[in-house]
Scaffold this motif. Structure first.
Motif, PDB file in Angstrom:
ATOM      1  N   LEU A 257     -33.455 -33.588 -37.417  1.00 20.25           N
ATOM      2  CA  LEU A 257     -34.522 -34.498 -37.824  1.00 20.25           C
ATOM      3  C   LEU A 257     -34.591 -35.705 -36.886  1.00 20.25           C
ATOM      4  N   VAL A 258     -33.447 -36.307 -36.606  1.00 17.89           N
ATOM      5  CA  VAL A 258     -33.413 -37.482 -35.727  1.00 17.89           C
ATOM      6  C   VAL A 258     -33.883 -37.107 -34.323  1.00 17.89           C
ATOM      7  N   ALA A 259     -33.476 -35.968 -33.833  1.00 20.12           N
ATOM      8  CA  ALA A 259     -33.929 -35.522 -32.507  1.00 20.12           C
ATOM      9  C   ALA A 259     -35.447 -35.409 -32.481  1.00 20.12           C
ATOM     10  N   ARG A 260     -36.021 -34.845 -33.527  1.00 22.25           N
ATOM     11  CA  ARG A 260     -37.479 -34.697 -33.606  1.00 22.25           C
ATOM     12  C   ARG A 260     -38.161 -36.070 -33.675  1.00 22.25           C
ATOM     13  N   LEU A 261     -37.645 -36.954 -34.523  1.00 21.32           N
ATOM     14  CA  LEU A 261     -38.243 -38.288 -34.668  1.00 21.32           C
ATOM     15  C   LEU A 261     -38.201 -39.085 -33.368  1.00 21.32           C
ATOM     16  N   TYR A 262     -37.115 -38.940 -32.622  1.00 21.81           N
ATOM     17  CA  TYR A 262     -36.931 -39.726 -31.410  1.00 21.81           C
ATOM     18  C   TYR A 262     -37.370 -38.982 -30.141  1.00 21.81           C
ATOM     19  N   GLY A 263     -37.780 -37.734 -30.295  1.00 25.79           N
ATOM     20  CA  GLY A 263     -38.260 -36.977 -29.146  1.00 25.79           C
ATOM     21  C   GLY A 263     -37.195 -36.729 -28.096  1.00 25.79           C
TER      22      GLY A 263
ATOM     23  N   GLU B 135     -28.970 -32.033 -28.548  1.00 24.01           N
ATOM     24  CA  GLU B 135     -27.656 -32.275 -27.925  1.00 24.01           C
ATOM     25  C   GLU B 135     -27.379 -33.758 -27.714  1.00 24.01           C
ATOM     26  N   ASP B 136     -28.428 -34.595 -27.733  1.00 24.66           N
ATOM     27  CA  ASP B 136     -28.264 -36.037 -27.550  1.00 24.66           C
ATOM     28  C   ASP B 136     -28.006 -36.774 -28.862  1.00 24.66           C
ATOM     29  N   VAL B 137     -27.923 -36.040 -29.963  1.00 24.32           N
ATOM     30  CA  VAL B 137     -27.767 -36.642 -31.289  1.00 24.32           C
ATOM     31  C   VAL B 137     -26.485 -36.122 -31.929  1.00 24.32           C
ATOM     32  N   GLY B 138     -25.693 -37.029 -32.458  1.00 28.25           N
ATOM     33  CA  GLY B 138     -24.459 -36.632 -33.137  1.00 28.25           C
ATOM     34  C   GLY B 138     -24.737 -36.165 -34.564  1.00 28.25           C
ATOM     35  N   GLU B 139     -23.735 -35.574 -35.169  1.00 27.86           N
ATOM     36  CA  GLU B 139     -23.846 -35.139 -36.563  1.00 27.86           C
ATOM     37  C   GLU B 139     -23.965 -36.358 -37.483  1.00 27.86           C
ATOM     38  N   ALA B 140     -24.703 -36.210 -38.561  1.00 25.36           N
ATOM     39  CA  ALA B 140     -24.816 -37.269 -39.558  1.00 25.36           C
ATOM     40  C   ALA B 140     -23.460 -37.461 -40.233  1.00 25.36           C
ATOM     41  N   ILE B 141     -23.076 -38.704 -40.397  1.00 26.67           N
ATOM     42  CA  ILE B 141     -21.837 -39.053 -41.089  1.00 26.67           C
ATOM     43  C   ILE B 141     -22.227 -39.740 -42.387  1.00 26.67           C
ATOM     44  N   TYR B 142     -21.922 -39.096 -43.499  1.00 21.27           N
ATOM     45  CA  TYR B 142     -22.214 -39.663 -44.815  1.00 21.27           C
ATOM     46  C   TYR B 142     -20.970 -40.391 -45.298  1.00 21.27           C
TER      47      TYR B 142
END
Length: 119
Positions: free
Chosen positions: A51-57, A61-68
């Motif tokens: 989701l973050v990759a899509r939002l930020y274009g 691979e440039d986005v880490g895993e979500a940490i809850y």
């Protein structure tokens, strides 16, 4: 998620912010206003790296895993900065203005449409 009422993240969270995580990465933090809302988002993994990759274009691979992080009702995601902090072309040295794409993100609302039922 589509048959349940949703709301913009800006209405569901107490804090939505970004900051540097060193000169080459940004951290996005979301602190939810309620425990129920946090638990729903966590259970559905509604905030995730794809989701973050899509939002930020950017590439996934440039986005880490979500940490809850349960004690704070928070989720954190790191992503690679497109330009190093302070580098030529950087318009946000502190990384504090990079959370904008998250604000309009629509997420399911806890307590509506059975969204809080436990599996």
């Amino acid at each position: 998620m589509s048959d349940r009422p949703s709301a913009p993240l800006a209405e569901l969270a107490e804090v939505v912010r970004s900051k540097n995580a060193g000169p080459f990465e940004l951290t996005l933090d979301v602190i939810f206003a309620s425990r129920a809302q946090y638990e729903l988002v966590k259970r559905e993994r509604a905030v995730n790296r794809e989701l973050v990759a899509r939002l930020y274009g950017v590439p996934v691979e440039d986005v880490g895993e979500a940490i809850y992080y349960d004690p704070a009702r928070a989720v954190k995601i790191n992503l690679r900065r497109p330009v190093p902090s302070g580098g030529v072309g950087d318009s946000d040295v502190y990384g504090a203005q990079q959370h904008g794409p998250l604000l309009g993100l629509r997420l399911p609302v806890a307590g509506s449409g059975g969204g809080d039922q436990r599996a």
